[in-house]
Design an enzyme around this catalytic site. Structure first.
Site, short mmCIF file in Angstrom:
data_model
loop_
_atom_site.label_atom_id
_atom_site.label_comp_id
_atom_site.label_asym_id
_atom_site.label_seq_id
_atom_site.Cartn_x
_atom_site.Cartn_y
_atom_site.Cartn_z
N ASP A 61 -14.95 18.74 -2.11
CA ASP A 61 -15.16 19.44 -0.85
C ASP A 61 -16.18 20.55 -1.11
O ASP A 61 -15.82 21.61 -1.63
CB ASP A 61 -13.82 19.99 -0.35
CG ASP A 61 -13.97 20.88 0.88
OD1 ASP A 61 -15.11 21.09 1.33
OD2 ASP A 61 -12.94 21.38 1.37
N TYR A 86 -8.51 25.19 -0.34
CA TYR A 86 -8.59 25.29 1.12
C TYR A 86 -9.53 24.20 1.61
O TYR A 86 -10.67 24.11 1.16
CB TYR A 86 -9.10 26.65 1.57
CG TYR A 86 -9.32 26.71 3.07
CD1 TYR A 86 -8.24 26.86 3.94
CD2 TYR A 86 -10.59 26.56 3.62
CE1 TYR A 86 -8.42 26.86 5.31
CE2 TYR A 86 -10.78 26.56 5.00
CZ TYR A 86 -9.70 26.71 5.84
OH TYR A 86 -9.88 26.71 7.20
N LYS A 98 -20.48 23.95 6.80
CA LYS A 98 -20.94 25.34 6.82
C LYS A 98 -22.46 25.49 6.77
O LYS A 98 -23.13 25.32 7.77
CB LYS A 98 -20.22 26.14 5.73
CG LYS A 98 -18.74 26.40 6.07
CD LYS A 98 -18.12 27.48 5.21
CE LYS A 98 -16.79 27.95 5.75
NZ LYS A 98 -15.63 27.13 5.37
N TYR A 155 -7.07 33.14 13.13
CA TYR A 155 -6.33 33.78 12.05
C TYR A 155 -5.91 35.19 12.40
O TYR A 155 -5.99 36.09 11.56
CB TYR A 155 -7.20 33.86 10.78
CG TYR A 155 -7.84 32.55 10.37
CD1 TYR A 155 -7.06 31.44 10.03
CD2 TYR A 155 -9.23 32.42 10.30
CE1 TYR A 155 -7.65 30.26 9.64
CE2 TYR A 155 -9.82 31.23 9.92
CZ TYR A 155 -9.02 30.15 9.58
OH TYR A 155 -9.61 28.98 9.19
C1 LIG Z 1 -14.55 26.29 5.89
C2 LIG Z 1 -14.09 25.20 5.01
C3 LIG Z 1 -13.58 24.00 5.54
C4 LIG Z 1 -13.39 23.78 7.01
O1 LIG Z 1 -14.57 23.78 7.71
P1 LIG Z 1 -14.56 24.04 9.32
O2 LIG Z 1 -15.97 23.80 9.71
O3 LIG Z 1 -14.11 25.46 9.50
O4 LIG Z 1 -13.60 23.07 9.90
C5 LIG Z 1 -13.23 23.00 4.65
N1 LIG Z 1 -13.36 23.16 3.33
C6 LIG Z 1 -13.85 24.30 2.79
C7 LIG Z 1 -14.00 24.41 1.31
C8 LIG Z 1 -14.22 25.36 3.61
O5 LIG Z 1 -14.67 26.50 3.07
#
Ligand SMILES: *Cc1c(COP(=O)(O)O)cnc(C)c1O
Length: 423
Positions: A246, A140, A275, A12
């Protein structure tokens, strides 16, 4: 040219404009140690992942033990205890109804798998009309192609992927919820009405709805009401649209409950974790599915199989780390620690006022200050560094998502930096 002394290509970042990255040599607890010898509190837990702090002795031990026994074995035709154990633990701690676990190596891929599961669910059932997704503005879900197309489609900031907007498939978006966590009732009912109208018009072509429950992350930290989540989840059910949560960012306590779904007492058809799943030790993710989803793949037809298999899925070290992280979370009553963090963040940040502040929000172990323009944060990173804190503003936002083990003193230090910036 800057940074060309190293071939590393940064995330980024416009290399021509970016500030020099800080060189880290080690880390312990909440502190990053720089090459210069400076120690900085990591106020954002390396993108929300390092929930137990760096170099936690129990996790490091679990990782090295596993590395000595079985560092890796693929899940193609093989199985091992760490993957079985983690899958069972995740089924046990997530909302009732998610009974199957698919592992991947990152949150983005975990979300790709979720989309693929939802799409193929309908194909396997003989419905080829349902081929679009419904998502929320300001969402996102990662940076790979499938999930870019369901992330914030708008040009306004923070839009990560707008340069690709004419190259991506067109999905359907609902406006981001506007009612807040403690809802403004009028906005709550009008947002629900809008959502319902979209389902009403498009449900026949929608395979699934994907959202970050309760708190949208990298798309602008928008927080919304459990009532909204519960209602739109039920609406999707009524309209035969599958639901994907998500929880890559919200999972493991970040919003004050173990999973954000717990705020609303709802269970999606598919849930993605990443994460904090592996506590910042390695990349891994899990896509959990209901039996209804799984059973649509279970048949005598080889074409009904889920054709996906990341090389490092279910990596034994990642699974061992994740199991140990869950143990620590539960044994040490992290939800209480998060409650304390939330109270302090609320006391210190919510009432901040300044002509450049547009809004302040706190939920669980997340504090956010939104200003009018990104330029209002110019210089804050150096300002924070001089006061012993690593902060990383992005766009109009400065946020803190500290490790849950942070001391009260260190948490106040982060808040002091933010408060002093405005005084
Ligand atoms: C960080 C994130 C992703 C992507 O995860 P990566 O391990 O960076 O590929 C997907 N969804 C959400 C809500 C995120 O915060």
């Amino acid at each position: 040219m800057k940074h060309l002394k190293s071939p590393v290509w940064f995330p980024y970042a416009q290399h021509k404009l970016m500030a020099d990255p800080l060189a880290v040599t080690s880390a312990e607890g909440v502190y990053l140690t720089l090459e210069s010898g400076e120690k900085l509190i990591d106020s954002i837990s390396s993108w929300w992942s390092v929930i137990h702090g760096y170099n936690h002795p129990r996790i490091t031990q679990a990782l090295t033990d596993q590395a000595n026994r079985l560092p890796h074995a693929m899940l193609g035709g093989l199985i091992h205890e760490p993957a079985k154990e983690l899958a069972q633990r995740l089924v046990d701690i997530t909302p009732d109804g998610l009974n199957h676990v698919f592992f991947s190596d990152s949150g983005s891929v975990g979300c790709e798998v979720a989309l693929k599961m939802a799409l193929q669910y309908w194909i396997n059932k003989g419905n080829t009309e349902k081929k679009r997704f419904l998502a929320l503005n300001k969402g996102y879900h990662g940076d790979t192609f499938g999930v870019m197309a369901v992330s914030n489609p708008e040009d306004d900031c923070p839009s990560m992927h707008h340069v690709f907007k004419h190259q991506l498939p067109k999905h359907i978006f609902a406006p981001e919820p506007s009612m807040g966590f403690k809802p403004d009732k009028t906005k709550l009912s009008s947002d629900i009405k809008t959502f319902k109208a979209i389902l009403d018009a498009h449900h026949h072509e929608i395979a699934a709805f994907i959202c970050e429950p309760i708190m949208q992350g990298a798309g602008g930290f928008n927080m919304y009401a459990p009532d909204y989540l519960a209602t739109i989840t039920q609406l999707c059910r009524d309209y035969d649209v599958k639901i994907i949560y998500d929880e890559v960012a919200t999972g493991f306590g970040r919003t004050g409950t173990l999973f954000a779904a717990h705020h609303a007492n709802t269970c999606p058809d598919i849930m993605v974790l990443g994460k904090a799943l592996t506590a910042g030790y390695c990349g891994h993710s899990a896509t959990l599915a209901s039996s209804d989803i799984f059973n649509a793949f279970y048949s005598d037809n080889p074409d009904h199989a889920l054709m996906h298999g990341p090389t490092f899925m279910g990596n034994p070290m990642a699974c061992r780390v994740a199991c140990t992280s869950i143990d620590l979370f539960l044994e040490n009553h992290y939800l209480d620690k998060i409650k304390t963090i939330e109270e302090i963040l609320k006391k210190r940040l919510l009432n901040l006022s300044h002509s450049s502040i547009r809004s302040t929000r706190v939920l669980g172990a997340t504090g956010v200050i939104e200003v009018n323009t990104a330029a209002d944060w110019h210089g804050i990173q150096t300002f924070a560094q001089k006061r012993g804190v690593f902060l990383r503003p992005f766009d109009r936002f400065v946020y803190t998502t500290p490790p849950y083990v942070i001391s009260v003193t260190d948490l106040h230090q982060i808040c002091d930096v933010i408060c002093e910036w405005f005084s």
